[in-house]
Design a protein around this motif. Structure first.
Motif, short mmCIF file in Angstrom:
data_model
loop_
_atom_site.label_atom_id
_atom_site.label_comp_id
_atom_site.label_asym_id
_atom_site.label_seq_id
_atom_site.Cartn_x
_atom_site.Cartn_y
_atom_site.Cartn_z
N ILE A 113 0.25 -6.20 3.49
CA ILE A 113 0.22 -5.82 2.08
C ILE A 113 1.10 -4.59 1.89
N ASN A 114 2.02 -4.68 0.98
CA ASN A 114 2.88 -3.54 0.63
C ASN A 114 2.62 -3.17 -0.83
N ALA A 115 2.23 -1.92 -1.03
CA ALA A 115 1.95 -1.42 -2.39
C ALA A 115 3.00 -0.38 -2.75
N TYR A 116 3.80 -0.68 -3.76
CA TYR A 116 4.87 0.22 -4.19
C TYR A 116 4.42 0.96 -5.44
N TYR A 125 0.64 -1.10 3.73
CA TYR A 125 1.65 -0.04 3.60
C TYR A 125 1.65 0.47 2.16
N ILE A 126 1.59 1.79 2.00
CA ILE A 126 1.65 2.42 0.68
C ILE A 126 2.98 3.16 0.58
N HIS A 127 3.79 2.80 -0.42
CA HIS A 127 5.14 3.36 -0.58
C HIS A 127 5.16 4.26 -1.82
N PRO A 128 5.54 5.54 -1.67
CA PRO A 128 5.66 6.42 -2.84
C PRO A 128 6.93 6.08 -3.63
N PRO A 129 7.04 6.56 -4.87
CA PRO A 129 8.25 6.27 -5.67
C PRO A 129 9.53 6.79 -5.00
N GLN A 130 9.40 7.88 -4.26
CA GLN A 130 10.51 8.43 -3.48
C GLN A 130 9.94 9.20 -2.30
N ALA A 131 10.80 9.52 -1.36
CA ALA A 131 10.34 10.16 -0.12
C ALA A 131 9.58 11.44 -0.44
N SER A 132 8.54 11.68 0.35
CA SER A 132 7.70 12.86 0.11
C SER A 132 7.10 13.33 1.43
N GLU A 133 7.03 14.64 1.58
CA GLU A 133 6.43 15.21 2.79
C GLU A 133 4.97 15.58 2.57
N GLU A 134 4.61 15.78 1.31
CA GLU A 134 3.22 16.15 1.01
C GLU A 134 2.39 14.88 0.77
N VAL A 135 1.65 14.51 1.81
CA VAL A 135 0.86 13.28 1.74
C VAL A 135 -0.51 13.53 2.37
N GLN A 150 4.71 3.18 -8.63
CA GLN A 150 5.77 3.37 -9.62
C GLN A 150 5.59 4.72 -10.33
N GLU A 151 6.68 5.23 -10.88
CA GLU A 151 6.65 6.53 -11.54
C GLU A 151 5.74 6.54 -12.77
N ASN A 152 5.51 5.39 -13.36
CA ASN A 152 4.64 5.33 -14.54
C ASN A 152 3.16 5.12 -14.17
N GLY A 153 2.86 5.10 -12.89
CA GLY A 153 1.48 4.97 -12.44
C GLY A 153 1.05 3.55 -12.11
N ASP A 154 1.92 2.58 -12.42
CA ASP A 154 1.61 1.21 -12.02
C ASP A 154 1.89 1.03 -10.53
N VAL A 155 1.35 -0.04 -9.99
CA VAL A 155 1.55 -0.34 -8.56
C VAL A 155 1.96 -1.80 -8.44
N GLN A 156 3.14 -2.01 -7.86
CA GLN A 156 3.61 -3.37 -7.60
C GLN A 156 3.21 -3.74 -6.16
N VAL A 157 2.48 -4.85 -6.07
CA VAL A 157 1.92 -5.24 -4.76
C VAL A 157 2.57 -6.53 -4.30
N GLN A 158 2.95 -6.52 -3.03
CA GLN A 158 3.46 -7.72 -2.38
C GLN A 158 2.58 -8.00 -1.16
N GLU A 159 2.02 -9.19 -1.11
CA GLU A 159 1.16 -9.58 0.00
C GLU A 159 1.74 -10.82 0.68
#
Length: 565
Positions: A33-36, A144-154, A38-47
């Motif tokens: 499961i990959n959860a992407y 897998y949880i993917h942020p909208p862009q790379a981030s070190e604070e997780v 989005q900047e608007n708070g939605d989550v696009q999921v691919q399973e």
């Protein structure tokens, strides 16, 4: 014996029967499961789910129960990029893809609106991809949880099955490597990022959540430490507890065995020389029922009727007609039998086999027939009970039962702490103790004596000579025959017929008449037994089942699971 069979059936139903019965035989060998986010708070999921089917199938199912204030939209299914037909029923998506004996890979895509919760200090994706309503085991699951862009604070946190499975990559992607996930379990995942990564999302609440997440993390870590401490303690004390329970069970069995043997020896020392007839410590029907381990049969009615003839309460008139001579019997069950056969089935104190045949041919009589039979058997059992053939030992059996219950609770605790070897031994001991508590009702001296006499009669009846047979009075011969019929002892019945035929050929006229009467009884007993068998009626019960749709058991009332059809 019946209690033992019921207990064993109960044990097998726990350990051998599956909890759910599926029309389709399948397994889910891999789930990714990959959860992407989005900047608007939605989550696009691919399973992607890998199914292996054995036999025919019509498709797969995926239940998704959204959390409060969220929606699941745009659900689609694909195989090798080809779209598949999808049907929604409540929160269950049915994906149609038929086949037989195949391994298939199904891709699912959907969007979780408002899946990201934005607060003043952090934005979190806190989601249950499955919950306890899930009926299928995922043999291997990766999320897998993917942020909208790379981030070190997780901050990443997993609950239940997802606990301590998270790995944070350098770009902020969080991988929950969960491995095998059993059906009926849950595992919420929680990932928090800098809220500035979601500029188009609305603020859910003007408050901070970092301390709450860190507190949850510390609490889970403390629970894990406590769990490991308990696990270590249980692993250390389990051998002593299992050993003590084993010794306790061994002592119980040894004491019971020695007590039984001592009573058998006492009976052997005081036994009488006669080994061909049972002593009349109870009525013949009660004795026969006891020998049959309280299991009634059609032969028992035949034997009880002939015993009434032997005792002179009933006389035989012709080949298949019986008439009451005296209703003042010795035992209540004899009066019940007379009332049943001679007044309900027969009329005016007369009972014939044709009456029985006519009575049982009427369907409306079957219920009454069974009820009257049960009433008569209960009266015979009451005589057996009042004869004190067994010791109840209620206090000891209750004590053993409580020990068994505590042992089972201990086994559950061991299972919760993944000490499966000790859990297995505990379960075996718990059921062994429970079995002992159920069946341990040691026979009294009288009970052993009747049982031993029965064994001797069966073993020695073949050795009876024609002289011994001729020396017996008619009453003794009839007792012997009735006992053979009522206990279902075929070898005794065969020997009885042989002796009767020999008596008919080589004896006086009186003996020939007596032998003729005996052979008549044999024929009547067989006919009566057959008629009784035909009276049995069967009742079928239908079981209906339904389902109720409700919220999930995951965080926020969400959850889901997978299946097939």
């Amino acid at each position: 014996m019946k209690k033992t069979i019921i207990l064993l059936a109960f044990v097998f139903s726990i350990f051998l029967l599956p909890q759910d019965v599926y029309a389709v035989d399948f397994s889910i060998t891999n789930t990714e499961i990959n959860a992407y986010l989005q900047e608007n708070g939605d989550v696009q999921v691919q399973e992607q789910h890998t199914y292996r089917f054995e036999g025919d199938f019509n498709g797969i199912t995926r239940s998704i129960i959204p959390k409060e204030q969220t929606k699941v939209e745009g659900f689609q299914a694909f195989e090798n990029g080809k779209p598949l037909e999808v049907e929604l029923e409540e929160n269950v998506y049915k994906v149609y893809r038929s086949g037989s004996d195949q391994k298939i890979l199904i891709d699912l895509t959907y969007t979780i609106t408002n899946g990201v919760e934005v607060y003043t200090d952090l934005a979190q994706f806190y989601w249950p991809f499955f919950d306890t309503s899930n009926e299928s085991t995922y043999q291997n699951m990766d999320i897998y949880i993917h942020p909208p862009q790379a981030s070190e604070e997780v901050i990443a946190l997993g609950y239940d099955e997802a606990y301590a499975t998270s790995v944070i990559a350098s770009d902020g992607v969080v991988h929950f490597a969960m491995g095998e996930v059993e059906s009926g379990t849950k595992g919420d995942i929680r990932v928090a990022y800098d809220p500035n990564l979601f500029p188009a999302a609305s603020l859910l609440a003007d408050k901070t959540i970092r301390d709450d997440i860190l507190a949850d993390q510390a609490e889970l870590e403390q629970e894990r430490q406590n769990y490991e401490n308990r696990q270590e303690l249980l692993n250390r004390i389990s051998p002593y507890i299992i050993c003590s329970l084993s010794i306790y069970l061994l002592l119980l069995v040894t004491v019971a065995w020695r007590k039984k043997n001592s009573r058998l020896l006492e009976i052997e020392r005081s036994s009488l020389s006669s080994q061909f007839l049972p002593n009349q410590e109870m009525s013949l029907p009660a004795t026969m029922l006891y020998i049959r381990n309280m299991s009634p049969s059609s032969e028992l009615i035949s034997a009880a009727l002939m015993d009434l003839v032997r005792k002179g309460y009933v006389k035989k008139d012709g080949e298949s007609k019986f008439v009451i001579v005296d209703s003042n019997t010795d035992f209540p069950h004899e009066s019940i039998l007379i009332e049943w056969l001679f007044h309900k089935i027969g009329e005016n104190g007369v009972f014939t086999l044709s009456d029985l045949s006519a009575y049982t041919k009427v369907k409306g009589n079957h219920s009454t027939y069974s009820s009257d039979f049960a009433k008569w058997i209960q009266a015979v059992k009451e005589e057996v009970k009042q004869s004190h053939l067994v010791e109840k030992k209620k206090g000891l059996r209750w004590t053993i039962g409580i020990v068994s219950l505590l042992t089972m609770l201990f086994a559950i605790i061991l299972g919760v702490h993944s000490l499966f070897m000790w859990m297995f031994f505990s379960i075996i001991l718990a059921f062994a103790l429970l079995l002992f508590a159920i069946i341990y009702q040691p026979k009294t001296l009288r009970g052993h004596r009747i049982r031993q006499q029965s064994k001797k009669i069966s073993l020695n009846y073949d050795n009876i000579s024609e002289k011994d047979w001729n020396d017996w009075m008619t009453d003794e011969q009839m007792q012997s025959f009735i006992y053979a019929i009522g206990t279902g002892n075929k070898s005794m019945q065969k020997k009885f017929e042989q002796l009767s035929k020999s008596l008919s050929l080589h004896s006086t006229t009186d003996h020939s008449m007596q032998s003729h009467d005996v052979m008549m009884f044999i024929l009547i007993a067989s006919t009566l037994t057959n008629q009784f068998d035909k009276a049995d009626s069967t009742v079928s019960a239908s079981i209906s089942s339904g389902s109720v749709t409700g919220g999930g058991t995951g965080v926020g009332g969400g959850g889901g699971g997978s299946g097939a059809f």
